[in-house]
Design a protein around this motif. Sequence first.
Motif, short mmCIF file in Angstrom:
data_model
loop_
_atom_site.label_atom_id
_atom_site.label_comp_id
_atom_site.label_asym_id
_atom_site.label_seq_id
_atom_site.Cartn_x
_atom_site.Cartn_y
_atom_site.Cartn_z
N LYS A 169 0.32 4.53 -0.10
CA LYS A 169 0.00 5.61 0.85
C LYS A 169 0.46 5.24 2.26
N ASN A 206 -6.16 10.66 4.23
CA ASN A 206 -7.03 9.68 3.60
C ASN A 206 -8.06 10.34 2.67
N ASN A 223 -5.82 5.78 -2.54
CA ASN A 223 -5.44 4.59 -1.77
C ASN A 223 -5.22 3.43 -2.73
N ASN A 251 0.85 -1.18 0.00
CA ASN A 251 0.00 0.00 0.00
C ASN A 251 0.89 1.24 0.00
#
Length: 403
Positions: free
Chosen positions: A6, A205, A210, A4
């Motif tokens: 991010k 976020n 994402n 991931n």
Amino acid sequence: MLVNFKELLCAFSDALDFVESDLFGLKKDHGKHVAYMAAKMGLHAGLSSDEISDLMACALLHDNALCDLSQGNKQEDVNTVLNSPGLAAHCIQGESNISKMVFYENVKDVVLYHHEWGNGGGPFHKTYQEVPFFSRLIHLADVIDITFYTQDLLEQGQREEAVLDFLQETRNSVFDEETVSLFEKCIEEGIIGELDSVNANYLINEVFPNSMRDFDFDDIINIGLMFSTIIDYKSSFTKMHSSGIAQKALDMARYYKWDKETQAKYFLAGSLHDIGKLAINTAVLEKPGKLTDEEFEHIKNHAQITWHVLHRIHGFEDITEWAGNHHERLNGTGYPNGKSGLDLDYESRLLACIDVYQALREDRPYRAGMTHEKAMRILYEEAAANKLDGQCVGDIDIVMKET
């Protein structure tokens, strides 16, 4: 290897926050605040989702060479440092570090010029027309956060008016007109109150795409090289420690003929095993004499912090386990969790042995580095005491004797 993206960047931004606190006494979430402000300006400028992702990556890592700004072990005033001759070197090293990242071709020179003034008053005397647009956004966001947020100099109600006054004073000098206008639009939307009252992770976020990214062997190696360099800046006495362990971890993985992905992951675990040391006071790390019990307990915290930083990254499950266990011992006398042999997989046992071997070979404030033979005698003694794995120790002797 799927990771991931991010979460990876946010985890390392958290680690850099420790450095900023140690050096300058700044509050946490500086990188995330800068990334959020830069992204909001970028959205007003019409940037695409991919461009926002690259912009935020640079913003989260813009201070990756912070340790180069330290002029000793004392805490320094951030504004003094930002006007110091060392600022250019900080930018150059930061650009060099980030050049190892897979997205670098899209963001060349962004970190290099993130301290340039609109009128050419920065460390390289480039005007706003000569620097990347991303650099201009990050510079304004960086200065706003340092000036009005990280040091709690103003009450919440005073902040918006003070920021607006500051922008009027600095437009067409420190900052160019376009960048100031973009941030004024953000203010109209309430960004000042958001930064005051909303959790930084929530803000990130909201705007950071994402996504899971598939990194190949070379990508993973380059990520490891970047972050081992950052971690090793922390102390002049361990300036090759993480990079040395990473290389030895890769050497051992190749000796065992592990598959390429596992080799890359093991190299990354070696690179990142001491990321928790970014939270440790530099004066304690470099103390030439014997540590007090309190100082030793402070240093021991780094292993738990390493686990805390890494465990939130999806795709890093094995890396977190191996890196977080590097001070555990087979007989349960290690830290942070006092795990015993049954709790430790082979990769964790091996990394613990590599860590001891590398440390013994390095110069430290209190002793010179040891020869391979002397270091191995100590490792064999630790294995005999059921602290280190005997098979791992014997294999390290074979492999490192030849390198």
